[in-house]
Design a protein around this motif. Structure first.
Motif, short mmCIF file in Angstrom:
data_model
loop_
_atom_site.label_atom_id
_atom_site.label_comp_id
_atom_site.label_asym_id
_atom_site.label_seq_id
_atom_site.Cartn_x
_atom_site.Cartn_y
_atom_site.Cartn_z
N CYS A 125 -5.50 9.94 -3.18
CA CYS A 125 -4.24 10.68 -3.10
C CYS A 125 -3.82 11.19 -4.47
N ASP A 126 -3.98 10.36 -5.49
CA ASP A 126 -3.61 10.76 -6.85
C ASP A 126 -4.45 11.92 -7.36
N LYS B 192 -1.31 13.48 1.66
CA LYS B 192 0.09 13.70 1.98
C LYS B 192 0.20 14.50 3.27
N SER C 68 -10.12 4.07 -3.74
CA SER C 68 -9.09 3.62 -2.81
C SER C 68 -8.32 4.83 -2.29
N GLN C 69 -7.63 4.65 -1.19
CA GLN C 69 -6.83 5.75 -0.64
C GLN C 69 -5.77 6.19 -1.65
N HIS C 70 -5.24 5.24 -2.41
CA HIS C 70 -4.24 5.57 -3.43
C HIS C 70 -4.85 6.46 -4.51
N ASP C 71 -6.06 6.12 -4.96
CA ASP C 71 -6.73 6.92 -6.00
C ASP C 71 -7.07 8.31 -5.49
N SER D 221 -3.47 15.22 -6.09
CA SER D 221 -2.08 15.64 -6.33
C SER D 221 -1.86 16.31 -7.68
N LYS E 282 -7.03 10.18 5.78
CA LYS E 282 -6.08 9.06 5.82
C LYS E 282 -5.31 8.91 4.52
N SER E 283 -5.84 9.50 3.43
CA SER E 283 -5.22 9.31 2.12
C SER E 283 -4.30 10.46 1.72
N LYS F 83 -11.90 9.31 5.77
CA LYS F 83 -11.26 8.58 4.68
C LYS F 83 -10.34 9.48 3.88
#
Length: 395
Positions: free
Chosen positions: A362-363, A266, A357-360, A366, A263-264, A260
């Motif tokens: 990733c954030d 960069k 989530s994958q977005h969270d 970063s 997949k998230s 997981k």
């Protein structure tokens, strides 16, 4: 058979042995042994039955024969005494009252057999350790697992009777959820129980010592291995790895989480899974049988600090590595699970949740902030701290 008298006996499990310049060196106890090389006898177990013939630290006495001889006596001539019988009855009662479980006849028989064997080996262990202490005449005995009970408790209580100071050196992660160092009030107040605990605990730093409620004197000494390894870390290269530390238990669960994470991320980041020593063979098997994400690799570095130096972030449920990476890797995250909440109810790191989530994910990966940690985790000047402690005892 040791002939020379030593002021210090340093008891270790042998789990920390690593190969350094062609010889074996115990990363957990070796620096303490080296600090008083001429005054220390290392009493070391054969971890996983591995024999390490060429060592940096000498002299070394192998502990296993001393323990095994007593185990044989317990197997051949098991004995029952009043205390063991009363303890068995208490276990049956408390298991029923607290866990709502009724032990079967076979389970009770098994526990009773273990008790008989442990009682039977006590005289042989007492005779063995008493002979060893009288021969070596130490003023200080330092154990790797001094608060763990079993034969360590016997060594400690016997040493105290003989006027020998006892201590434990920290050998890994400790938290308020660690049951070897945190006890109910009835035990902490028990005079007999205190006799089985070391008088001193030599911790990595104040933060660790604050996680312990055991009735012992806690000193902040530092972590010799970490201190020396940081000196040898090359200038930091580009940190692009998300290092996930295994715990030796839930391997496949962690691999799914690694998928997981991968997949998230960069494109310039990749996931590296570092197996716990207990799960290396299983990880290699899983990696050969499954089609893992190409951005997940297995960490094969012998030295974990080399892995930290290239890690953009380090993630684990509960590992000493989270703390060791502090100040080296840019981000440290605790994976929030039932296990981590038990083992690490208090910690200085940020958390990652399974349901993010994958977005969270990733954030959170970063951010540009570098987490800073203080002397509370890692006391500086371990060598002078250790010398100061030892000199007060042996002078």
């Amino acid at each position: 058979k040791p002939h020379n008298q030593k002021k210090i006996i340093l008891s270790t499990t042998g789990s920390g042995n690593i190969l350094v310049d062609g010889k074996w060196f115990n990363r957990l106890s070796g620096y303490f042994a080296k600090a008083y090389d001429n005054e220390t006898l290392v009493l070391e177990e054969l971890f996983d039955d591995n024999w390490f013939p060429s060592r940096h630290n000498t002299p070394t006495l192998i502990h296993n024969p001393l323990i095994i001889s007593a185990l044989i006596v317990g197997k051949i001539w098991p004995r029952r005494n009043k205390e063991a019988t009363l303890l068995l009855e208490l276990i049956i009662q408390r298991t029923r009252e607290i866990l709502r479980l009724n032990l079967s006849k076979d389970q009770i028989k098994w526990v009773d057999k273990i008790f008989q064997q442990k009682v039977a080996r006590l005289p042989r262990l007492i005779e063995t350790y008493e002979s060893l202490f009288k021969t070596i005449k130490p003023k200080l005995i330092i154990l790797e697992q001094g608060c763990y009970g079993d034969y360590m408790a016997l060594m400690i209580s016997l040493a105290k009777e003989m006027g020998i100071t006892t201590a434990e050196y920290q050998h890994g992660m400790i938290s308020s959820g660690h049951d070897a160092y945190n006890f109910a009030g009835a035990l902490r107040d028990s005079i007999n129980f205190k006799k089985t605990l070391p008088e001193f605990f030599l911790g990595y730093g104040n933060w660790w010592n604050a996680q312990i409620n055991a009735p012992i004197n806690k000193l902040s000494i530092g972590n010799p291995y970490r201190t020396e390894q940081i000196k040898n870390i090359p200038p930091l290269k580009k940190q692009k790895n998300i290092l996930i530390l295994g715990d030796g238990i839930d391997t496949e669960f962690l691999f799914n989480f690694a998928e997981k994470i991968a997949k998230s991320l960069k494109d310039d980041l990749c996931v590296v899974f570092r197996p716990h020593p207990l799960e290396r063979s299983k990880v290699n098997y899983l990696a050969s049988k499954n089609n893992f994400n190409k951005r997940i690799t297995i960490d094969t570095n012998a030295n974990i600090y080399q892995s930290f130096s290239s890690a953009y972030a380090v993630i684990s449920e509960a590992s000493t590595g989270l703390f060791e990476a502090a100040g080296i890797s840019k981000h440290i995250f605790v994976w929030d699970t039932a296990k981590s909440r038990f083992y690490l109810p208090i910690h200085p790191f940020r958390t990652i949740h399974t349901n993010m989530s994958q977005h969270d994910l990733c954030d959170i990966m970063s951010g540009d902030d570098i987490q800073n940690y203080t002397e509370e985790l890692w006391a500086s000047n371990w060598e002078s701290n250790y010398f100061s402690f030892v000199e007060k005892i042996i002078s």
